[in-house]
Design an enzyme around this catalytic site. Structure first.
Site, mmCIF file in Angstrom:
data_model
loop_
_atom_site.group_PDB
_atom_site.id
_atom_site.type_symbol
_atom_site.label_atom_id
_atom_site.label_comp_id
_atom_site.label_asym_id
_atom_site.label_seq_id
_atom_site.Cartn_x
_atom_site.Cartn_y
_atom_site.Cartn_z
ATOM 1 N N ASN A 191 3.073 -10.752 0.544
ATOM 2 C CA ASN A 191 4.358 -10.053 0.575
ATOM 3 C C ASN A 191 4.231 -8.531 0.667
ATOM 4 O O ASN A 191 5.223 -7.836 0.846
ATOM 5 C CB ASN A 191 5.183 -10.391 -0.678
ATOM 6 N N GLY A 226 1.269 -4.834 1.250
ATOM 7 C CA GLY A 226 -0.053 -4.281 1.483
ATOM 8 C C GLY A 226 -0.823 -4.970 2.593
ATOM 9 O O GLY A 226 -0.268 -5.385 3.608
ATOM 10 N N ILE A 227 -2.139 -5.091 2.391
ATOM 11 C CA ILE A 227 -3.000 -5.738 3.376
ATOM 12 C C ILE A 227 -2.511 -7.155 3.660
ATOM 13 O O ILE A 227 -2.463 -7.606 4.809
ATOM 14 C CB ILE A 227 -4.457 -5.787 2.879
ATOM 15 N N GLY A 228 -2.139 -7.880 2.599
ATOM 16 C CA GLY A 228 -1.705 -9.260 2.756
ATOM 17 C C GLY A 228 -0.511 -9.397 3.674
ATOM 18 O O GLY A 228 -0.426 -10.343 4.470
ATOM 19 N N TYR A 247 -11.632 -2.620 -11.875
ATOM 20 C CA TYR A 247 -11.104 -3.107 -10.594
ATOM 21 C C TYR A 247 -12.241 -3.352 -9.609
ATOM 22 O O TYR A 247 -12.319 -4.423 -8.982
ATOM 23 C CB TYR A 247 -10.120 -2.100 -10.003
#
Length: 316
Positions: free
Chosen positions: A29, A31-33, A181
């Site tokens: 939904n 960013g990169i995705g 992260y």
């Protein structure tokens, strides 16, 4: 290995058609995705956006449909930070096979304090790595039922400078958000490479591939309202950075190629061509610390124990 790619050069703007195939993109939904989902939708495939935020998924699907004529997109409610919900979520796919899953969804925190998932795991490690580790078990039958299933794990350039602390995977002793992260993404990448070794040993037809977007900034990313709007001021200020990095639309290219290119092989690492930071996708050498089998075996055992999953993840 690359003969097919050389004879038919890969065009990031015209990936091959994929009608009749179904792909799941976790975190599709934003960013990169989002851009992975948009680019895969343009191939004619059915693209499922895995997201726990229905409103954001609806916005992403509306944006994709406005840009891709006839796009076949749907939403799957998916919360990687709550392991108890994953089987039910996968059952909700209601399909007999899955051609590929893109393990993309992730949490990146900038500031303390340390936070935890519903299951009591550190939030970034628990969502980015453990959630996808457990999800793979429930998707295994669907991926195995596909003619040539693929698991594409989205890593990060940040993982190159990190090393796993196998005695403190959850950063309980020394929590620093950026390091935690980076280590969560390193864990994902180690998992992706180890998974392919285990798939090959089991004689599976499923491939596991790792990809990363390089340096991908929101400020260099084209607007996709209502998902995100990049202002002219943001773009102007980011122009110098554009010499080294790129937008998230281009950051999606290595991931899309890892999903679609028939020349891609299991256990490979795909990233941007220019210093691993920007440009068209290429196959990269796997850094030694990501290919360490002893570390991967210990990480796998710990992940299986922490998630309560079958150590074979359903692949036999």
């Amino acid at each position: 290995m690359f003969s097919a790619s050389r004879s038919q050069p890969w065009d990031v703007h015209r990936p091959p058609a994929a009608e009749g195939r179904t792909f799941l993109v976790t975190g599709g939904n934003a960013g990169i995705g989002y851009f992975v989902a948009e680019q895969l939708a343009a191939t004619g495939a059915v693209v499922v956006l895995g997201s726990r935020d229905t409103a954001k998924a609806d916005a992403a699907m509306a944006s994709i449909r406005s840009r891709v004529s006839g796009a076949r997109v749907r939403h799957l409610w998916l919360d990687l930070a709550d392991l108890s919900t994953l089987k039910t979520a996968v059952d909700g796919l209601d399909i007999d096979h899955l051609d590929a899953v893109v393990h993309n969804a992730g949490v990146a925190l900038d500031d303390p304090p340390r936070r935890e998932t519903v299951d009591g795991h550190e939030l970034m490690f628990g969502t980015n790595h453990l959630g996808h580790f457990a999800l793979t078990q429930w998707l295994a039958p669907l991926l195995s039922a596909a003619p040539a299933g693929r698991i594409v794990t989205v890593g990060s350039f940040a993982a190159r400078s990190e090393r796993l602390d196998l005695d403190d995977l959850q950063s309980t002793r020394d929590y620093r958000p950026k390091r935690t992260y980076g280590r969560s993404k390193l864990a994902q990448m180690c998992f992706g490479f180890e998974l392919d070794r285990r798939l090959r040993a089991a004689g599976s037809t499923v491939l596991s591939v790792v990809a990363h977007p390089g340096g991908a900034l929101d400020s260099l990313t084209p607007s996709r309202p209502p998902v995100r709007v990049t202002t002219s001021g943001e773009r102007l200020r980011a122009l110098p950075a554009g010499l080294l990095v790129q937008g998230k639309d281009a950051g999606a290219w290595p991931v899309v190629r890892a999903v679609l290119d028939p020349a891609v092989r299991g256990g490979q690492l795909w990233g941007p061509r220019v210093f691993g930071l920007r440009g068209t996708p290429r196959c990269e050498p796997v850094p030694s610390h990501m290919a360490d089998r002893a570390v991967a075996a210990r990480l796998w055992a710990a992940s299986s124990e922490l998630t309560g999953t079958d150590s074979h993840l359903g692949f036999r």
